[in-house]
Design an enzyme around this catalytic site. Structure first.
Site, PDB file in Angstrom:
ATOM      1  N   TYR A 150       0.842  -1.204   0.000  1.00  0.00           N
ATOM      2  CA  TYR A 150       0.000   0.000   0.000  1.00  0.00           C
ATOM      3  C   TYR A 150       0.875   1.251   0.000  1.00  0.00           C
ATOM      4  CZ  TYR A 150      -3.486   3.418   1.149  1.00  0.00           C
ATOM      5  OH  TYR A 150      -4.276   4.526   1.104  1.00  0.00           O
ATOM      6  N   TYR A 160      -2.632   4.364   9.205  1.00  0.00           N
ATOM      7  CA  TYR A 160      -2.103   3.102   8.689  1.00  0.00           C
ATOM      8  C   TYR A 160      -1.065   2.512   9.657  1.00  0.00           C
ATOM      9  CZ  TYR A 160      -1.492  -0.267   4.899  1.00  0.00           C
ATOM     10  OH  TYR A 160      -1.480  -1.404   4.134  1.00  0.00           O
TER      11      TYR A 160
END
Ligand code: NAI
EC number: 1.3.1.9
Length: 270
Positions: A150, A160
């Site tokens: 990602y 995240y």
């Protein structure tokens, strides 16, 4: 849309948990394209997941393996080549998990035992998979190995958490091992940097709903779905991309090259 792109090719697919998983969609597409494979996941996921359903549907065998265990990986690779009747042409690493995220620990308050465990599962496991394949000489020439990543590896997405660091490590492993796998065995190693996708792992990220709609509004082509990611992976497993290696390939509808979009501008101009 099947074109026999993977006819006669053999592989291992890690990480199919349920029908939302990127690995699940990829397994279905590989099957459609004529590839055969072994499905694998952590023994614990095996009990929770619906992997048997996928195995039946695709005529595949399941071999459990914890991707952090060298012993399990060794056994998996040995058994997979036996079951499939030869060396492998493709491998998908579709594994991710952060204990800090799961336990709600903020990035500025990491528990380092959790960090280490998450790194082992999400990042080092890719090196372990590559090293096991390499040492067992288990890949055919012009084979292809793909892992999922990602964009938080390059840019900051606060929620995240430590997965951003894990993904940066994972992408670096693809480059570093890609050199040796290319030089010594003519095998390619790449990462696909995928749009936010509603899966079990994806939805574990705090604020995921906001995250996914923001990305949708920023990307000129919209977010890439799990199904589209499966299609892209097929192209990387096929013989049509033989000289693509050591790359981090963005599959995100254009998001990674955007500054701001009209829709996002409108949301902020009153
Ligand atoms: P998922 O939750 O369906 O798949 C994650 C898989 O990792 C599960 O099957 C789980 O059992 C497996 N796993 C966890 N620990 C393991 C271990 N010790 N050994 C073996 N397997 C283990 O979620 P998804 O989204 O399909 O995740 C696949 C990959 O895609 C991950 O690397 C994830 O970080 C990546 N990705 C996901 C995005 C998203 O928004 N969902 C965006 C970009 C990348």
């Amino acid at each position: 849309m099947a074109n026999d792109l993977l006819k006669g090719k053999r592989g291992i697919i890690f990480g199919a948990l349920d029908e939302n998983s990127i690995a699940w969609k990829t397994a279905e597409r590989v099957h459609e394209e004529g590839g055969t494979f072994v499905l694998t996941n952590a023994p614990i996921a095996m009990r929770m997941g619906k992997i048997k359903e996928l195995a039946e549907k695709t005529g595949s065998e399941i071999i459990p393996a914890d991707a952090t265990s060298e012993e399990d990986l060794n056994e998996l690779v040995t058994k997979a080549t036996e079951v499939l009747g030869g060396k492998l042409d493709f491998v998908l690493h579709s594994i991710g998990m952060s204990v800090n995220v799961r336990k709600g620990r903020h990035y500025t308050d990491e528990n380092y035992d959790f960090t280490t465990k998450g790194w082992d599962v999400s990042a080092l496991s890719f090196h372990k998979v590559l090293q096991t394949l390499y040492k067992n000489d288990a890949m055919n020439e012009w084979g292809s190995i793909v892992a999922l990543t990602y964009m938080a590896a390059q840019r900051t997405f606060p929620d995240y958490n430590d997965m951003a660091d894990n993904k940066a490590y994972l992408e670096s492993v693809a480059r570093s091992f890609g050199y040796f796998f290319g030089k010594d065995k003519k095998v390619r190693v790449n990462t696909i940097s995928q749009s936010p996708t509603p899966t079990t792992a994806g939805q574990g990220v705090k604020g995921f709903d906001g995250f996914i709609s923001y990305a949708e509004k920023m990307s000129p082509l919209g977010n890439a779905t799990a199904q589209e990611c499966a299609d892209y992976t097929i192209s990387l497993f096929s013989d049509l991309t033989r000289k693509v290696t050591m790359q981090n390939l963005f599959h995100d509808g254009g998001f990674s090259n955007m500054g701001v979009s009209q829709e996002v501008m409108e949301a902020f101009s009153k």
